[in-house]
Scaffold this motif. Structure first.
Motif, short mmCIF file in Angstrom:
data_model
loop_
_atom_site.label_atom_id
_atom_site.label_comp_id
_atom_site.label_asym_id
_atom_site.label_seq_id
_atom_site.Cartn_x
_atom_site.Cartn_y
_atom_site.Cartn_z
N GLY A 106 0.82 -1.21 0.00
CA GLY A 106 0.00 0.00 0.00
C GLY A 106 0.84 1.25 0.00
O GLY A 106 0.54 2.22 -0.71
N TRP B 177 1.00 3.96 -2.96
CA TRP B 177 0.75 5.36 -2.68
C TRP B 177 1.90 6.23 -3.17
O TRP B 177 1.69 7.28 -3.77
N ALA C 220 1.54 8.92 -6.05
CA ALA C 220 1.80 10.33 -5.76
C ALA C 220 2.83 10.90 -6.73
O ALA C 220 2.70 12.03 -7.20
#
Length: 170
Positions: A42, A46, A50
């Motif tokens: 995760g 992320w 990003a």
């Protein structure tokens, strides 16, 4: 030549700089280990998401906004007086966006404080940042125009011209 001078010449900065850089790398490594301890996939998703969002969407968007804010052949470079408060305001929004947008339901249970009011405070801080930037810009323009005002006053006094033209009496 002393050892500190030789080190500075080879490294390019003081030994304190090297120590601070190494300490920041150690802190970053510690934070990374603690962060990846929970949900490694995760966190990696992320991070990649990003980076892609920034590089493919945000960077072109704020680059275009920055170009639009720069007036061609402006007599005074005033774009930084918009950049700085916008950056600080965006950074505050980035850090506090769950509270600003009211997306945190457990805030009151965890802190005992009400979760409302963050949007108004953020808007107030943003307005204050832009107002302070405008005041600084006006003060610097006024200060820079000082020599021109003094020169005009000197010329008027040399030619006997009053500062304000008088009205003719009839």
């Amino acid at each position: 030549m002393s050892a500190a001078t030789a080190f500075r010449r080879r490294y390019g900065a003081s030994p304190l700089h090297l120590l601070l850089v190494l300490a920041s790398f150690a802190l970053t490594a510690y934070a990374g280990v603690r962060l990846l301890k929970g949900d490694t996939v995760g966190v990696a998703l992320w991070f990649v998401g990003a980076a892609l969002l920034h590089d493919l969407v945000l960077l072109p968007a704020y680059s275009l906004l920055d170009r639009a804010a720069q007036l061609p052949k402006a007599p005074w470079p005033s774009v930084n007086y918009v950049r700085v408060p916008a950056f600080v305001s965006g950074l505050l929004l980035l850090v506090w966006w769950p509270l600003v947008l009211g997306r945190v339901s457990h805030y009151t249970a965890a802190t005992g404080l009400p979760a409302d009011g963050f949007l108004g405070r953020w808007l107030l801080i943003t307005a204050a940042l832009f107002a302070a930037s405008a005041v600084i810009l006006l003060a610097r323009r006024w200060q820079a125009s000082g020599p021109a005002r003094r020169e005009a006053r000197r010329r008027r006094q040399a030619h006997g011209t009053p500062r304000w033209p008088r009205r003719r009496r009839r």
